[in-house]
Design an enzyme around this catalytic site. Structure first.
Site, PDB file in Angstrom:
ATOM      1  N   HIS A   1       0.870  -1.192   0.000  1.00 25.69           N
ATOM      2  CA  HIS A   1       0.000   0.000   0.000  1.00 25.69           C
ATOM      3  C   HIS A   1       0.896   1.228   0.000  1.00 25.69           C
ATOM      4  O   HIS A   1       1.273   1.751   1.056  1.00 25.69           O
ATOM      5  CB  HIS A   1      -0.925  -0.043   1.220  1.00 25.69           C
ATOM      6  CG  HIS A   1      -1.957   1.040   1.239  1.00 25.69           C
ATOM      7  ND1 HIS A   1      -3.134   0.922   1.956  1.00 25.69           N
ATOM      8  CD2 HIS A   1      -2.005   2.264   0.657  1.00 25.69           C
ATOM      9  CE1 HIS A   1      -3.846   2.027   1.808  1.00 25.69           C
ATOM     10  NE2 HIS A   1      -3.174   2.860   1.028  1.00 25.69           N
TER      11      HIS A   1
ATOM     12  N   HIS B   1       1.201   4.808  -2.497  1.00 22.33           N
ATOM     13  CA  HIS B   1       0.801   5.614  -3.665  1.00 22.33           C
ATOM     14  C   HIS B   1       2.070   6.277  -4.177  1.00 22.33           C
ATOM     15  O   HIS B   1       2.691   7.058  -3.435  1.00 22.33           O
ATOM     16  CB  HIS B   1      -0.219   6.679  -3.268  1.00 22.33           C
ATOM     17  CG  HIS B   1      -1.460   6.092  -2.658  1.00 22.33           C
ATOM     18  ND1 HIS B   1      -2.597   5.852  -3.382  1.00 22.33           N
ATOM     19  CD2 HIS B   1      -1.728   5.679  -1.385  1.00 22.33           C
ATOM     20  CE1 HIS B   1      -3.526   5.328  -2.590  1.00 22.33           C
ATOM     21  NE2 HIS B   1      -3.019   5.207  -1.369  1.00 22.33           N
TER      22      HIS B   1
ATOM     23  N   HIS C   1      -9.547   0.808  -1.356  1.00 23.26           N
ATOM     24  CA  HIS C   1      -9.525   1.474  -0.057  1.00 23.26           C
ATOM     25  C   HIS C   1     -10.939   1.378   0.528  1.00 23.26           C
ATOM     26  O   HIS C   1     -11.921   1.707  -0.160  1.00 23.26           O
ATOM     27  CB  HIS C   1      -9.180   2.948  -0.207  1.00 23.26           C
ATOM     28  CG  HIS C   1      -7.720   3.230  -0.441  1.00 23.26           C
ATOM     29  ND1 HIS C   1      -6.989   2.633  -1.415  1.00 23.26           N
ATOM     30  CD2 HIS C   1      -6.861   4.074   0.224  1.00 23.26           C
ATOM     31  CE1 HIS C   1      -5.739   3.087  -1.372  1.00 23.26           C
ATOM     32  NE2 HIS C   1      -5.636   3.963  -0.390  1.00 23.26           N
TER      33      HIS C   1
ATOM     34  N   GLU D   1     -11.163   3.341   5.865  1.00 23.51           N
ATOM     35  CA  GLU D   1     -10.086   4.232   6.344  1.00 23.51           C
ATOM     36  C   GLU D   1     -10.759   5.276   7.247  1.00 23.51           C
ATOM     37  O   GLU D   1     -10.528   5.305   8.442  1.00 23.51           O
ATOM     38  CB  GLU D   1      -9.383   4.899   5.153  1.00 23.51           C
ATOM     39  CG  GLU D   1      -8.284   5.879   5.568  1.00 23.51           C
ATOM     40  CD  GLU D   1      -7.608   6.589   4.381  1.00 23.51           C
ATOM     41  OE1 GLU D   1      -8.137   6.519   3.251  1.00 23.51           O
ATOM     42  OE2 GLU D   1      -6.556   7.213   4.614  1.00 23.51           O
TER      43      GLU D   1
ATOM     44  N   ASP E   1       1.674   4.044   2.773  1.00 20.92           N
ATOM     45  CA  ASP E   1       0.630   4.872   2.151  1.00 20.92           C
ATOM     46  C   ASP E   1       1.234   6.016   1.316  1.00 20.92           C
ATOM     47  O   ASP E   1       1.360   5.874   0.104  1.00 20.92           O
ATOM     48  CB  ASP E   1      -0.343   5.407   3.212  1.00 20.92           C
ATOM     49  CG  ASP E   1      -1.736   5.701   2.668  1.00 20.92           C
ATOM     50  OD1 ASP E   1      -1.993   5.401   1.484  1.00 20.92           O
ATOM     51  OD2 ASP E   1      -2.583   6.219   3.420  1.00 20.92           O
ATOM     52  N   ASP E   2       1.589   7.122   1.969  1.00 20.13           N
ATOM     53  CA  ASP E   2       2.155   8.294   1.280  1.00 20.13           C
ATOM     54  C   ASP E   2       3.357   8.780   2.094  1.00 20.13           C
ATOM     55  O   ASP E   2       3.264   9.792   2.807  1.00 20.13           O
ATOM     56  CB  ASP E   2       1.089   9.400   1.178  1.00 20.13           C
ATOM     57  CG  ASP E   2      -0.130   8.928   0.408  1.00 20.13           C
ATOM     58  OD1 ASP E   2      -0.067   8.845  -0.824  1.00 20.13           O
ATOM     59  OD2 ASP E   2      -1.144   8.607   1.065  1.00 20.13           O
TER      60      ASP E   2
HETATM   61  N1  ADE Z   1      -4.651   8.623  -2.131  1.00 19.63           N
HETATM   62  C1  ADE Z   1      -3.420   8.728  -1.609  1.00 19.63           C
HETATM   63  N2  ADE Z   1      -3.429   8.396  -0.311  1.00 19.63           N
HETATM   64  C2  ADE Z   1      -4.701   8.060  -0.001  1.00 19.63           C
HETATM   65  C3  ADE Z   1      -5.339   7.624   1.174  1.00 19.63           C
HETATM   66  N3  ADE Z   1      -4.694   7.459   2.341  1.00 19.63           N
HETATM   67  N4  ADE Z   1      -6.664   7.384   1.120  1.00 19.63           N
HETATM   68  C4  ADE Z   1      -7.338   7.554  -0.018  1.00 19.63           C
HETATM   69  N5  ADE Z   1      -6.775   7.957  -1.146  1.00 19.63           N
HETATM   70  C5  ADE Z   1      -5.468   8.212  -1.146  1.00 19.63           C
HETATM   71 ZN    ZN Z   2      -3.825   4.692   0.413  1.00 16.68          ZN
END
Ligand code: ADE
Ligand code: ZN
Length: 356
Positions: free
Chosen positions: A34, A36, A214, A217, A295-296
């Site tokens: 996971h 992005h 997703h 969340e 994630d990011d």
């Molecule tokens: N796009 C990038 N990060 C995300 C996240 N945590 N939740 C939904 N979309 C995303």
């Molecule tokens: Zn994500």
């Protein structure tokens, strides 16, 4: 049923001193499922790409941009994340971004990375689909040759846009289908339930893509149910809200449905007020197939090893949980069974090598 741990590995784990846990977490082979790729764009690279492409950013410096990374929820993050991605124009930009992530992941002993990309973020700005996919795919290939990391791409639809837009995106991407293995669903969750994308996911399933989404969340357990029952996904991305629904927990445990959990993301987007209160240890103890992911990472203050290290420091989890989480990540990947078995053996040997 959780994975059976080989008796020799179990015996070795009893002899790993607690103080070696951080080194073990850092060096164990793991999969990241996971991530992005647009969320790996560090402020320094945003500025470098803006300059290369002759773009003016609305921030005077790297420090000013980084200081804007104070989020209150998912949407407050997404607004700045899409703005950051606007510096990506040329194939080389996508390549450079992905290579930077893959080098960092390989240093964290990630042996397999399954990477989301959001084509609509780019095609809506006039960037051709081929520019996006070919830049990312070339990086995956070169990273394998350079660092030995196995990498694959997952095309994600933006759920705040329409299903018709997702279908158009799929059609535009199909000439490049050899370069991506799966389909995901991301962006603003609340108000955009999985069932909005039923038809396009059905089409993707017929085409033979792996499916993930997703769900849970920020959104309710109902969204996890519909990701499972309507979209028929093979993994749930996040899924931490599932704990509010006992029946859903039963279903996730019984089917060993992988959840790609992202602790630092959940902290930075205020899903949990403190890492000490993160529910990952409870999900794991309930028999769910939980994994740890970043994630990011450029926005949430850490790559995958930072997620493991900070979560373990905050929750007091130990060697057994470390093994289970690494093992879960390898098993939940979409790599071949032979490849997964080989990584599993590497993992066992690694834990044995840490026994005092
Ligand atoms: N796009 C990038 N990060 C995300 C996240 N945590 N939740 C939904 N979309 C995303
Ligand atoms: Zn994500």
């Amino acid at each position: 049923m959780t994975t059976t741990i080989p008796a020799t590995t179990l015996a070795a784990m009893a002899h790993i001193p607690a103080e070696r846990l951080p080194a073990l977490l850092r060096s164990m082979p793991k999969a990241e499922l996971h991530i992005h790729i647009e969320g790996s764009l560090e402020p320094e690279l945003i500025f470098a790409l803006a300059e290369r492409n002759g773009l003016q950013l609305p921030y005077p410096s790297v420090e000013a941009l980084r200081s804007a990374y104070a989020f209150t929820n998912l949407q407050s993050f997404l607004d700045i994340y899409y703005a950051g991605a606007s510096v990506l124009l040329q194939e080389q930009d996508f390549y450079d971004m992905a290579m930077a992530y893959l080098e960092r992941a390989a240093a964290d002993h990630v042996v397999r990375a399954e990477i989301f990309f959001d084509p609509q973020t780019h095609t809506e700005r006039g960037v051709p689909m081929g520019t996006v996919i070919q830049g990312l795919a070339r990086a995956c290939k070169d990273a394998q040759a350079r660092w030995g990391i196995s990498a694959a791409l997952i095309l994600s639809f933006l759920r705040h846009l329409s299903e018709a837009a997702a279908l158009e995106t799929l059609e535009a991407a199909l000439p490049y289908r050899e370069h991506f293995i799966g389909i995901g669903l991301d962006s603003s969750e609340l108000g955009n339930p999985p069932e909005k994308f039923q038809s396009v996911f059905e089409r993707c399933r017929e085409l033979g893509f792996h499916l993930v989404a997703h769900a849970g969340e920020e959104g309710p357990p109902d969204y996890v149910w519909s990701a499972l029952n309507v979209l028929k996904v093979e993994r749930i991305d996040h899924g931490v809200q599932s704990e509010k629904d006992w029946g859903l927990m039963q279903r996730l445990a019984q089917t060993r449905m992988p959840l790609t959990v992202c602790p630092l993301s959940n902290l930075k987007l205020c899903v949990f007020p403190d890492l000490r209160e993160h529910n990952l240890p409870r999900l794991l103890a309930a028999g769910l197939h939980v994994t740890v992911n970043s994630d990011d990472p450029a926005y949430f203050g850490g790559y995958v090893n930072d997620n493991y290290l900070q979560l373990f420091a905050a929750t007091g989890m130990g060697v057994q949980e470390a093994y289970q989480l690494a093992r879960n990540s390898l098993e939940a990947s979409f790599a071949t069974p032979a490849q997964k078995a080989a990584w599993g053996q590497q993992l066992d040997a690694h834990f044995a090598s840490f026994a005092a």
